[in-house]
Design an enzyme around this catalytic site. Structure first.
Site, PDB file in Angstrom:
ATOM      1  N   SER A  83      22.811  60.733  27.466  1.00 24.30           N
ATOM      2  CA  SER A  83      23.010  62.149  27.159  1.00 24.30           C
ATOM      3  C   SER A  83      21.657  62.814  27.274  1.00 24.30           C
ATOM      4  CB  SER A  83      23.551  62.302  25.726  1.00 24.30           C
ATOM      5  OG  SER A  83      23.509  63.653  25.304  1.00 24.30           O
TER       6      SER A  83
ATOM      7  N   TYR B  91      24.474  61.332  16.521  1.00 26.71           N
ATOM      8  CA  TYR B  91      24.634  61.204  17.969  1.00 26.71           C
ATOM      9  C   TYR B  91      23.275  61.073  18.660  1.00 26.71           C
ATOM     10  CZ  TYR B  91      26.584  62.260  22.611  1.00 26.71           C
ATOM     11  OH  TYR B  91      26.966  62.207  23.936  1.00 26.71           O
TER      12      TYR B  91
END
Length: 278
Positions: A155, A168
């Site tokens: 990501s 996250y």
């Protein structure tokens, strides 16, 4: 003849979104697919649950491309189930060449407000799930002794950060740490390990009420539509786009899986519309 003709790919989170796009894209290049998905609700996740029907629809789309796909309902947190599903897929399709660790989820909150369950669920699926995927696949690739390509969804949050997303961010930073470590460990066997780091992708992971509320808290709840929140998402990347498409990530995965990237390992390939520099 596609760049992946005769190869077999294992994809986690294959029911929809990026995982489905990756299955289709690799099949377009000639690969057969082993695909798993939890096909049910995940505690603390903001996204609606995936379903068996969605996973079967992915398989149907792959078969329309004249490629095979073996599917199984499986939670990446359950190592024995994941390992069994992969081994059964290899038994049916004969080999393994490509591993795509795509399964993921997230939830939101300030660091001091995040519950233990929220933290643990993200770490177990995003970080431990990637480890489980590699742990199951590596012995098969080593036994074949023909190299291979392992690709994990990282990501933009693997390199930078964002408020309300500490679990996250921590997990994705960890995934990139694993990628770099595995790239070194597996180089003697010519098994390449890379990541693909997206910006915001148009999938159910962002198109849901909690995410719209995070990006547009001032917009009345009943008016938070995709169209009304798009301008808020467009502030994330440098390009004036609210999100990219799953196919953009699948194209990067297909390249990393192919021999065109035969000397690429340890890379986190950012497909982020300039978010890293924004």
């Amino acid at each position: 003849m596609g760049t992946l003709e005769g190869k077999v790919a294992f994809i986690t989170g294959a029911a929809r979104g990026q995982g489905r796009a990756e299955a289709i894209r690799l099949a377009q290049e000639g690969a057969d697919i082993i695909g798993i998905d939890v096909c049910g609700p995940i505690e603390t996740s903001v996204a609606p649950p995936s379903s068996r029907e969605e996973l079967e629809d992915t398989a149907r789309k792959v078969k329309e491309l004249h490629q095979q796909m073996v599917i199984a309902e499986c939670d990446v947190r359950d190592f024995e189930a994941l390992k069994g599903a992969l081994e059964e897929g290899v038994r049916q399709l004969g080999r393994l060449d490509i591993v795509v660790g795509n399964a993921g989820m997230w939830n939101y909150g300030l660091c001091e407000d995040i519950s233990n369950d929220q933290w643990d669920t993200v770490q177990d699926i995003v970080l431990k799930g990637a480890w489980h995927t590699a742990k199951a696949a590596i012995p098969i690739l080593k036994q074949q002794d023909e190299g291979g390509s392992m690709i994990f969804t990282t990501s933009s949050m693997a390199s930078i950060a964002a408020p309300h997303m500490s679990p996250y961010c921590a997990a994705k930073h960890g995934v990139y740490g694993l990628i770099k470590t595995w790239a070194l460990e597996l180089s003697p066997q010519q098994i390449r390990v890379n990541g693909v780091g997206p910006t915001t992708v148009s999938t159910p992971l962002i198109h849901n009420d909690p995410t719209y509320a995070l990006f547009a808290p001032d917009v009345p709840e009943g008016e938070r539509t995709r169209e009304n929140v798009a301008s808020r998402f467009a502030t994330v990347p440098a390009w004036d786009v609210p999100w990219i498409e799953p196919e953009d990530i699948a194209n990067a995965v297909a390249w990393l899986a192919s021999d065109e990237a035969r000397y690429v390992t340890g890379l986190d390939l950012r497909v982020d519309a300039g978010q890293m520099w924004n």
